[in-house]
Motif scaffolding. Structure first.
Motif, PDB file in Angstrom:
ATOM      1  N   LEU A   1      11.157  -1.907 -26.551  1.00 34.83           N
ATOM      2  CA  LEU A   1      11.829  -0.610 -26.654  1.00 34.83           C
ATOM      3  C   LEU A   1      11.833   0.137 -25.323  1.00 34.83           C
ATOM      4  N   HIS A   2      10.775   0.010 -24.543  1.00 38.63           N
ATOM      5  CA  HIS A   2      10.731   0.674 -23.244  1.00 38.63           C
ATOM      6  C   HIS A   2      11.779   0.087 -22.292  1.00 38.63           C
ATOM      7  N   TRP A   3      11.903  -1.228 -22.275  1.00 35.94           N
ATOM      8  CA  TRP A   3      12.915  -1.850 -21.417  1.00 35.94           C
ATOM      9  C   TRP A   3      14.326  -1.504 -21.891  1.00 35.94           C
ATOM     10  N   LEU A   4      14.532  -1.471 -23.208  1.00 34.74           N
ATOM     11  CA  LEU A   4      15.842  -1.066 -23.728  1.00 34.74           C
ATOM     12  C   LEU A   4      16.149   0.385 -23.372  1.00 34.74           C
ATOM     13  N   HIS A   5      15.152   1.236 -23.435  1.00 36.13           N
ATOM     14  CA  HIS A   5      15.340   2.638 -23.074  1.00 36.13           C
ATOM     15  C   HIS A   5      15.765   2.759 -21.616  1.00 36.13           C
ATOM     16  N   ALA A   6      15.141   1.992 -20.741  1.00 36.46           N
ATOM     17  CA  ALA A   6      15.515   2.020 -19.327  1.00 36.46           C
ATOM     18  C   ALA A   6      16.957   1.553 -19.138  1.00 36.46           C
TER      19      ALA A   6
END
Length: 132
Positions: A30-35
């Motif tokens: 989710l953090h990579w998708l958010h970025a």
């Protein structure tokens, strides 16, 4: 006999994996998708505002950020599935990717540096054409 010469290996116990490992994998995804989504949103905003002003350089800048944002999302999915497979099969070893973040971060820094340099040249030319 041949049976007594074979080494007997004790059966290994099934390694228990705590739920926090699964959640950590999802959280990283989710953090990579958010970025990636944030970078895409910035790029789309640049495209919208550049269309009103008719600035050609901003189009190139935004269009160079879009594939990088897609790269972030694809990298997120790749690492998530890769880690999920390693968690499911309990493969020992490294579960991180030291090259992916460096490559993606370098791409972003490169595009931002080119944009910064181009803006400096534009400002320099604007200041020096007003003095003449």
């Amino acid at each position: 006999s041949w049976y007594t010469r074979l080494s007997v290996v004790a059966p290994t116990s099934v390694q228990k994996i705590e739920p926090k490992v699964f959640f950590a994998n999802e959280r990283t995804f989710l953090h990579w998708l958010h970025a990636g989504v944030t970078l895409y949103t910035i790029s789309a905003g640049i495209l919208v505002f550049a269309a009103k002003e008719g600035v050609n350089w901003a189009h190139w800048y935004a269009m160079s950020l879009l594939p990088i944002a897609l790269g972030f999302c694809m990298y997120a999915l790749h690492v998530f599935l890769w880690r999920a497979d390693r968690i499911k099969t309990r493969i020992p070893g490294r579960w991180d990717d030291p090259r992916g973040p460096i490559i993606l971060g370098s791409c972003v820094v490169l595009v931002l540096s080119i944009n910064f340099g181009t803006k400096l040249v534009q400002i320099w030319n604007f200041v020096h054409t007003d003095e003449l």
